[in-house]
Design an enzyme around this catalytic site. Sequence first.
Site, PDB file in Angstrom:
ATOM      1  N   HIS A  94       4.655   8.051  -1.738  1.00  0.00           N
ATOM      2  CA  HIS A  94       4.486   8.286  -0.297  1.00  0.00           C
ATOM      3  C   HIS A  94       4.934   9.714   0.060  1.00  0.00           C
ATOM      4  O   HIS A  94       4.104  10.545   0.364  1.00  0.00           O
ATOM      5  CB  HIS A  94       5.215   7.262   0.586  1.00  0.00           C
ATOM      6  CG  HIS A  94       4.860   5.857   0.282  1.00  0.00           C
ATOM      7  ND1 HIS A  94       3.569   5.387   0.360  1.00  0.00           N
ATOM      8  CD2 HIS A  94       5.617   4.794  -0.141  1.00  0.00           C
ATOM      9  CE1 HIS A  94       3.546   4.104   0.021  1.00  0.00           C
ATOM     10  NE2 HIS A  94       4.763   3.723  -0.291  1.00  0.00           N
ATOM     11  N   ASP A 117      -0.873   0.280  -3.767  1.00  0.00           N
ATOM     12  CA  ASP A 117       0.377  -0.182  -3.152  1.00  0.00           C
ATOM     13  C   ASP A 117       0.354  -1.661  -2.757  1.00  0.00           C
ATOM     14  O   ASP A 117       0.480  -2.530  -3.596  1.00  0.00           O
ATOM     15  CB  ASP A 117       0.706   0.734  -1.963  1.00  0.00           C
ATOM     16  CG  ASP A 117       2.145   0.587  -1.484  1.00  0.00           C
ATOM     17  OD1 ASP A 117       2.888  -0.209  -2.066  1.00  0.00           O
ATOM     18  OD2 ASP A 117       2.537   1.274  -0.520  1.00  0.00           O
TER      19      ASP A 117
HETATM   20 ZN    ZN Z   1       5.228   0.481  -2.793  1.00  0.00          ZN
END
Ligand code: ZN
Length: 457
Positions: free
Chosen positions: A274, A325
Amino acid sequence: MTTAGGATTHFWARQALLDVGWAGPVRLGVAGGRIVSLEPGQPAGPGDERLGILVPGLGNLHSHAFQRGMAGLTEIGGSDGDSFWSWRELMYRFLDRLGPDSFQAIAEQAYVEMLESGFTRVGEFHYLHHDTDGTPFAARAEMAGRIAAAAQRSGIGLTLLPVFYAHADFGGAPPSPAQRRLVHDIDGFATLLEGCRQALQPLEDAVLGVAPHSLRAVTGEELAALLPLVDGPVHIHIAEQTREVDGCLAWSGRRPVQWLLENAPVDARWCLVHATHVDAAEVRGIVDRCAVVGLCPITEANLGDGVFPMQAFTRAGGRFGVGSDSNVLVDAAEELRLLEYGQRLQLRARNVLAPDPSQSSGRWLYEQAGLGGAQALGVETGLRVGAPADLVELDDAHPALLSRDGDALLDGWLFAARGGAVRSVWRHGRKLVSDGRHLQRDAVAARYAAALHKVLG
Ligand code: ZN
């Protein structure tokens, strides 16, 4: 069709995206799961598998496979403003009902979907270690073994990233009861890693890394103790949410990425997952250390995380890859499309990432995400001799790819295809997807249906 041992299988592609650019036609030889010959301009030999458009498979650098089973279940706002943190509460409740068999069935389904979309390797950020009541399984790595089994059944390449998780918040706060299935001390984690090594042995080319979960879940001392335990990739969730940045500042006076760069030996082994909320100095620091930023555009959009300063990062030479994810939607092309579109919306301009204005956005995104993904997953990529035979064939009869050549094929796939552009996939030289369908799709889907009925029913 299949390669085993020393036998060489030949493929002939009308066009192929080699390391050095597009070529066509190209004849490839594959043996022992690797590309052993590349002959541009050669005619097909008798018995060659004839293909349309061939590109290297893409690495998916960040997945929590079991979350595929709760995809779409958290799309109701609630009264106090829905956010990442309320999503996480539902995720913990889902975990409470998830045993090893269901866990494996959901992972198989996620991996089949990844392969059908063009992902050929997954970085599984694996944190669900213990039984539902928090007790370690008799075999510590029971759940990691289920991930390995799901990878083996589906055929996807696996980079296993066992997660170390010990605390609920910055400064070593004790874990909450909802986190009981996740937590270890360092000694227990070392035992887990031994079990993970054994679990990976049946796989042909698995990679073992380590994943300190986040700076919330791991202290600086624990981080230092973890790193020598494995010599593979190191992945960490970082700066995904502004609340995390605020918490880190309150705890240390430093922003999360700033703290990490100052206190950990971040280098090319590392993948910062991220890294959404970074300032200019943090961007420079990540670039200087040659770490990969793991972007998960679909999940980041779904969770309302924010937008990573991608243009500034890549213009400075930053390396990135993409991950699915939460697996709320599994689609390699969609990840790259949304990555570009998020930046276009923010910058109010088109074709904003490829640094050379004469370059195709699709080609640049695909190649760069391929390189960064491979670095983060600890493997090689690309269509060249010696690289893994992880191959994706695009359907040259797909409406979005008709009458196109070279880079326009990648632009057509990433920006214009509704789906179905991936016709075939080989992994480690083995054919797994044919006519857009994984060869085990029906059996995997049946096990997945039974698992969901048990967990959600
Ligand atoms: Zn994650």
